[in-house]
Every structure is written in structure tokens, then in C-alpha cells.
Enzyme design. Structure first.
Site, PDB file in Angstrom:
ATOM      1  CG  ASP A   1      -2.037   0.979   1.116  1.00 45.51           C
ATOM      2  OD1 ASP A   1      -2.329   1.424  -0.009  1.00 45.51           O
ATOM      3  OD2 ASP A   1      -2.633   1.310   2.159  1.00 45.51           O
TER       4      ASP A   1
ATOM      5  N   GLY B   1       0.422   5.245  -4.702  1.00 45.34           N
ATOM      6  CA  GLY B   1      -0.120   6.509  -5.211  1.00 45.34           C
ATOM      7  C   GLY B   1       0.218   7.688  -4.320  1.00 45.34           C
TER       8      GLY B   1
ATOM      9  CG  HIS C   1       0.920   1.919  -9.195  1.00 42.83           C
ATOM     10  ND1 HIS C   1       0.464   1.272  -8.066  1.00 42.83           N
ATOM     11  CD2 HIS C   1      -0.002   2.885  -9.484  1.00 42.83           C
ATOM     12  CE1 HIS C   1      -0.699   1.808  -7.696  1.00 42.83           C
ATOM     13  NE2 HIS C   1      -0.998   2.792  -8.543  1.00 42.83           N
TER      14      HIS C   1
ATOM     15  CD  GLU D   1     -12.536  -5.033  -3.402  1.00 41.59           C
ATOM     16  OE1 GLU D   1     -11.343  -5.357  -3.615  1.00 41.59           O
ATOM     17  OE2 GLU D   1     -13.401  -5.837  -2.999  1.00 41.59           O
TER      18      GLU D   1
ATOM     19  CD1 TRP E   1     -11.730  -4.712 -11.361  1.00 42.07           C
ATOM     20  CD2 TRP E   1     -10.897  -3.683 -13.151  1.00 42.07           C
ATOM     21  NE1 TRP E   1     -11.008  -5.644 -12.072  1.00 42.07           N
ATOM     22  CE2 TRP E   1     -10.490  -5.040 -13.189  1.00 42.07           C
ATOM     23  CE3 TRP E   1     -10.488  -2.833 -14.177  1.00 42.07           C
ATOM     24  CZ2 TRP E   1      -9.705  -5.563 -14.210  1.00 42.07           C
ATOM     25  CZ3 TRP E   1      -9.703  -3.349 -15.195  1.00 42.07           C
ATOM     26  CH2 TRP E   1      -9.317  -4.685 -15.213  1.00 42.07           C
TER      27      TRP E   1
ATOM     28  NE  ARG F   1      -6.650   2.160  -6.296  1.00 37.18           N
ATOM     29  CZ  ARG F   1      -5.460   1.940  -5.760  1.00 37.18           C
ATOM     30  NH1 ARG F   1      -4.363   2.143  -6.476  1.00 37.18           N
ATOM     31  NH2 ARG F   1      -5.353   1.529  -4.509  1.00 37.18           N
TER      32      ARG F   1
ATOM     33  CG  LEU G   1      10.292 -16.793  -2.995  1.00 40.74           C
ATOM     34  CD1 LEU G   1       9.664 -16.916  -1.610  1.00 40.74           C
ATOM     35  CD2 LEU G   1      10.982 -15.432  -3.157  1.00 40.74           C
TER      36      LEU G   1
ATOM     37  NE  ARG H   1      -8.629   0.083   4.496  1.00 42.09           N
ATOM     38  CZ  ARG H   1      -8.153   1.307   4.611  1.00 42.09           C
ATOM     39  NH1 ARG H   1      -7.965   1.827   5.837  1.00 42.09           N
ATOM     40  NH2 ARG H   1      -7.854   2.035   3.559  1.00 42.09           N
TER      41      ARG H   1
ATOM     42  CB  SER I   1      -7.794  -4.209   2.061  1.00 38.36           C
ATOM     43  OG  SER I   1      -7.690  -2.983   2.745  1.00 38.36           O
TER      44      SER I   1
END
Length: 588
Positions: A355, A358, A372, A402, A404, A406, A464, A527, A529
């Protein structure tokens, strides 16, 4: 197309003729692919048949047959590094791998399993049978998918519906076993699971004695019906390029015709291989040839040039079957090394909500999408740090359902960045297995194809595992799982009153994903999310204030170090105040 080397041309001709003689239906299907790809398909098919023939040669003992298979594989291993072979089938396969830049390492397990098959197989249930069949077939079909990818077909064999794809291969394997039933029984092999044989009491004894009976007739009728269900997977070709779609549809039609021939054979099934009538085959293939010709005229596939290095330069060869050692990740610029974490205290699975991209960009006076791009550099460093510290699973929340909502410019930039990173793949020389998790719906098809291709090309890596969640939502995943359970219950294969947590876990879209031990979120938000709600039910939560682009591997190391100080009780009583906090981790 193949070049002027007479020995190489002869090798490909031998593969073509062997395929036509031993598997006329498969040869007819290969004729539906572009001319440039046919020699590669002949080489792959001939190699698979050669190994099977070595394992099935009953003039030798089981031990000698297995040894012959291993010698063939070992010779191929050496020849992939030299670029040629005295054996014509291996010569064609080595050239195919070099010409089309195929990575044959994914075939190693399938090939070595054939050596085990030389000693005979028995299956208790359908689950074990499927694992064996898919383990043998899937890697060869994946090579064909990679071949189409290399050829630049716009929608490269898009079989992204994995369950339907594997069930189709189950149908192919079952049709093959029923067709070869007489030959297998003559050699003492019965490659059907006990679970299927038990449906028709007495069938196994009658088959072993080569005796046609009502029990055998009932078993064959049941299995051919099952094969038809598995082969009939219309969703596989939905949205696919018309060329591969035509090949796959024709393959399904031929398999259904083969199952009809098995059904109609009756007692003759125990004496000879049944075949569909030539008129039936011609009727199925004629329209397929017309459709394929039209499809490939619209998408020409040029042949790649033969690889002919100059005499004074080292040749460029494909990777050997067994991968060489991967390199270590580059160290952190500061020189800092990861902390030493006891194995029993290391988390197995760390999931990250990346997070703040932006907000980082806005703080630096940049458009949001530049955040990003900066975050992609942080991903690379964190992956390097995960490798250094010995983490087994790292899951990254890249794009949620979610997201989408934006601005379209930002969502487009995120997807473009995912496309670029997946295509470039900065972890090529590292022992990193890439997977993706989420819905293909709404995503650009070329991105889905790239994600699928990268997952296939790294599937045999054992270090990994990095799972990128794209178009993912936790509630959506749970809803899809509930729908899968409902379908299974409606079919009568599951009692709804007995559904438990294990049943639910087995029907998740990624049932092999381990539970999350540590869920880490950056960006000063606290949170989860909608991220991995099922898998993270007992995860330790770790929130940090830095925006994701400001993060590097040292932050991952600090998160893991803090995790080791947590008490993992999962509902059990904690230690008394005077006792050390040595509660076992989940599952201990």
C-alpha cells in the site's frame, strides 16, 4: 524450413513417418497446425513414443526396460548441451528445442516416470490414476503450448481453465487405455483404478482371464461414458485463437469417435485395438482442415532460422533437462545480511499488501501511476530478500477487484506495468517459481496469457514461490469456492451435511496455497482489505508506516524477526508468567 543438413532432415522425416505409422489420428491433428510447427510436433510426439516403446518392450526384463529409458534420458541430457545427437529422434528433439527456444526441463519428471512404469502400475482410486496420467501427459502438452507461444500466435493455446484442461487430458488418457486394453492385458497390465473395477464385481478377474462378460461389458460402458464427459469441455476453446481452437475441437471429435469404436467393439476389444471407420475420421477432419487453413492464412507463422553458430563461437543450446544451479540474489547495496532465524521459528508464508504507491507519487509531485513503477523496484528487492532469508512462499497483492473503481488511467498503468514485469521477468536466473491468483474476467487477454506462460515456464522451480494476486478479491474467492461445493453436492459427489473446513479448503481456486503465517501491510493503514481471508484466518498482522516504494528487503527481515517474537497459541492457553514463550506454531 529445417535447413540443408541431410542428417537433420532425415531425422525429422523419421519422426514424421513414425508418428504417421504409430498414431495416425495424432498425425492428422498435427497436419492442422502451421507448416512451420509440424516438424517440432513430430519430434515431440516421436520422443514421447520412443520412451513408451522402450518401457513396453516385453522382450526385456522390467529392470532392463527401466535402464534403457534412463540411458535414453541421460543421453538426451548430454546432447542438449552439445547441440546434436547420433540418435535421429533425439537429434530432431535437440534441434527443436534450440530452434524454438523451448525449455525441456519440464519433461524430466514425465520421462523418468516412464522408467517406473516399466515395473508395472496399480491404482487404488481415481485420484492416484489422475495424478499418474496428468504427470505423464501434461508436461508434453505444455511443451506444445510453449511452442505456440514462441511462434507468436496471438492467443497461444489459451487453456487457462485449468480444471477443464486437466479433465480433458483425463479423457484422452482413458480413451488411450481402453483402446490399448488388449495389448496391455496381454502384457499383464491393467491400468484402471480399483475404484472403477469395483463398480462391476468380477470384471477384474474376467479381464485378467481375457474373458468377455456382462461385468466387463458394464465396466466398458461406464468408462466410455465417463470418457465422453471428460473429453466434452466446450469452455476450453472459448475466446481462443481459431487455429489452436480448431486443433483442440478436432482432437475432441476424434477422441469421441474412438470411444464410440471402443463401445461398439464388444468382445473384440479383448483381442485387438478398435479404430473408428475411415469414413468417420474423414468426415470429422475435412471441415477441420478447411477451418485450420483459413485460420492460419490470417495468422501466418514463419519458421525460425536454423541455429548455426560460427565455428569460432560457442553454440547456443537449450537448457538441459536438469536445471543448472541458480545464482544467488544480488546483495543489498548496504552490505547488510539477513538475520539468522531458527528454522522452527521461520514463517512459511508471508503475504504483503503493498500500500501507498499513489500517495508516495503525490508526495513527490508525480502522477499516481509513477508510484506503481517505483513500487516494482521494491518488489524486486523484497523478492531478493525473501530468497536470502529462506522464505518459501511470498504472496503480493498487486491488483484487487476493487481497484477497477480507480481512475482508468491509473488502472491501465498498473496493468501495463504488470505486463512489462511479467514479460521481462527479472528473476530468470533465480530459483523463483511464479504464480498468479485471481480472476481472468475483465483482464486483458494478453496479460492473462503472459501470466499463464510465466507460471508454466517456472513450474519446476523449487525455491521461493511468489504468487501475484491480480484482479483478486477475498469474498469473491469464497463465493467461487461455495459455488464449486454446491456443484459437487448437486452432482451427488458430496453430502452437504458433511461439508467441513477441509472440503472447503480443497475447493479453493488455489487449494495448495499454504495458510498465511504473517500478513504485512505498508502505507500506515491497519486493515486487511479483503485479502486472503480464508488463508489468513490465523495470520499474525504487521503494519508499517512507510509507503511501499520506500520499502526494501530489510523491512521484510524486520517483519519476520518481529514475527518470531510472537506467541502463536491459536486458542490454546499461553505459558505461565514464569515460563518461556515457546508455544508451538500452528500445525505443530
Amino acid at each position: 524450413m529445417i535447413g540443408d543438413d541431410p542428417a537433420l532432415r532425415s531425422a525429422y522425416r523419421l519422426c514424421r513417418d513414425r508418428t504417421r505409422r504409430q498414431d495416425p489420428a495424432e498425425y492428422a491433428l498435427i497436419q492442422l497446425v502451421p507448416v512451420a510447427l509440424r516438424p517440432a510436433c513430430w519430434a515431440l510426439w516421436a520422443a514421447a513414443n520412443t520412451i513408451d516403446d522402450l518401457a513396453d518392450d516385453r522382450t526385456a526384463s522390467a529392470g532392463e526396460r527401466a535402464a534403457r529409458v534412463r540411458r535414453w534420458i541421460d543421453a538426451l541430457e548430454r546432447e542438449l548441451t552439445t547441440g546434436t545427437s547420433p540418435d535421429p529422434v533425439r537429434r530432431a528433439l535437440v534441434d527443436t528445442a534450440a530452434r524454438w527456444r523451448l525449455d525441456l526441463s519440464g519433461l524430466h519428471h514425465a520421462m523418468t516416470e516412464v522408467a517406473v512404469d516399466a515395473h508395472g502400475r496399480r491404482f487404488a482410486d481415481w485420484s492416484g490414476w489422475r495424478a499418474w496420467g496428468r504427470g505423464n501427459l501434461l508436461p508434453w502438452f505444455e511443451q506444445v503450448r510453449d511452442l505456440f507461444d514462441r511462434a507468436g500466435v496471438p492467443v497461444a493455446l489459451r487453456l487457462d481453465r485449468q480444471e477443464s484442461y486437466e479433465r480433458f487430458l483425463d479423457g484422452m488418457r482413458l480413451a488411450d487405455i481402453l483402446t490399448d486394453l488388449s495389448a496391455d492385458l496381454a502384457q499383464g497390465d491393467l491400468l484402471l483404478p480399483a475404484e472403477a473395477l469395483d463398480r462391476c464385481p468380477g470384471a477384474e478377474e474376467d479381464l485378467t482371464a481375457l474373458r468377455w462378460s456382462p461385468a466387463v461389458a458394464g465396466l466398458v460402458a461406464h468408462l466410455t461414458d465417463l470418457g465422453r464427459q471428460w473429453v466434452t469441455q466446450p469452455s476450453l476453446t472459448r475466446g481462443m485463437h481459431p487455429g489452436p481452437a480448431t486443433v483442440l475441437a478436432a482432437m475432441a471429435d476424434l477422441l469421441l469417435a474412438q470411444l464410440d469404436a471402443v463401445d461398439a467393439a464388444g468382445p473384440a476389444l479383448l483381442r485387438a485395438r478398435p479404430r473408428p471407420a475411415l469414413l468417420t475420421t474423414a468426415r470429422l477432419l475435412a471441415p477441420a482442415r478447411a477451418r485450420a487453413a483459413l485460420a492460419w492464412s490470417l495468422t501466418p507463422v514463419p519458421a525460425p532460422p536454423a541455429r548455426r553458430p560460427a565455428p569460432h563461437l560457442p553454440a547456443v543450446h537449450p537448457r538441459p533437462l536438469r536445471r543448472p544451479a541458480f545464482r544467488s540474489p544480488p546483495p543489498h547495496p548496504s552490505g547488510e545480511r539477513p538475520p539468522r532465524i531458527p528454522v522452527e521459528r521461520m514463517p512459511t508464508h508471508v503475504a504483503v499488501i503493498m500500500d501507498g504507491n499513489g500517495r508516495w507519487a503525490q508526495r513527490h509531485g508525480l502522477p499516481r501511476h509513477e508510484g506503481h513503477r517505483a513500487g516494482a523496484a521494491a518488489v524486486r528487492d523484497v523478492v531478493h530478500g525473501a530468497l536470502e532469508i529462506g522464505l518459501r512462499h511470498l504472496t503480493l497483492y498487486a491488483f484487487s477487484t476493487e481497484n477497477w473503481k480507480r481512475d482508468p488511467e491509473e488502472t491501465g498503468a498498473i496493468l501495463d506495468l504488470l505486463r512489462q514485469e511479467t514479460r521481462a521477468y527479472p528473476f530468470e536466473d533465480l530459483d523463483v517459481r511464479m504464480r498468479w491468483h485471481g480472476r481472468a474476467d475483465n483482464l486483458p487477454q494478453d496479460l492473462v496469457d503472459l501470466l499463464d506462460m510465466r507460471e508454466r515456464s517456472t513450474r519446476d522451480r523449487t525455491g521461493l514461490t511468489v504468487t501475484t494476486c491480480v484482479n483478486y478479491g477475498g469474498r469473491d474467492e469464497i463465493a467461487r469456492t461455495a459455488a464449486a461445493l454446491a456443484r459437487r453436492a448437486r452432482s451427488g459427489r458430496l453430502d452437504p451435511d458433511l461439508i467441513g473446513e477441509q472440503d472447503f479448503a480443497e475447493h479453493l481456486p488455489r487449494p495448495d496455497m499454504p495458510d498465511v503465517d504473517l500478513l504485512w501491510r505498508t502505507g500506515n493503514e491497519q486493515r486487511t482489505s479483503n485479502f486472503l481471508p480464508w488463508q489468513a484466518a490465523y495470520a499474525e498482522l504487521h503494519f508499517t508506516p512507510d509507503h511501499w516504494p520506500d520499502v526494501d528487503r530489510r523491512d521484510l527481515w524486520r517483519a519476520i524477526t518481529e514475527y518470531t517474537h510472537r506467541q502463536r497459541r491459536h486458542g490454546a492457553a499461553g505459558p505461565a508468567p514464569h515460563e518461556p514463550a515457546t508455544a508451538p506454531r500452528e500445525g505443530a
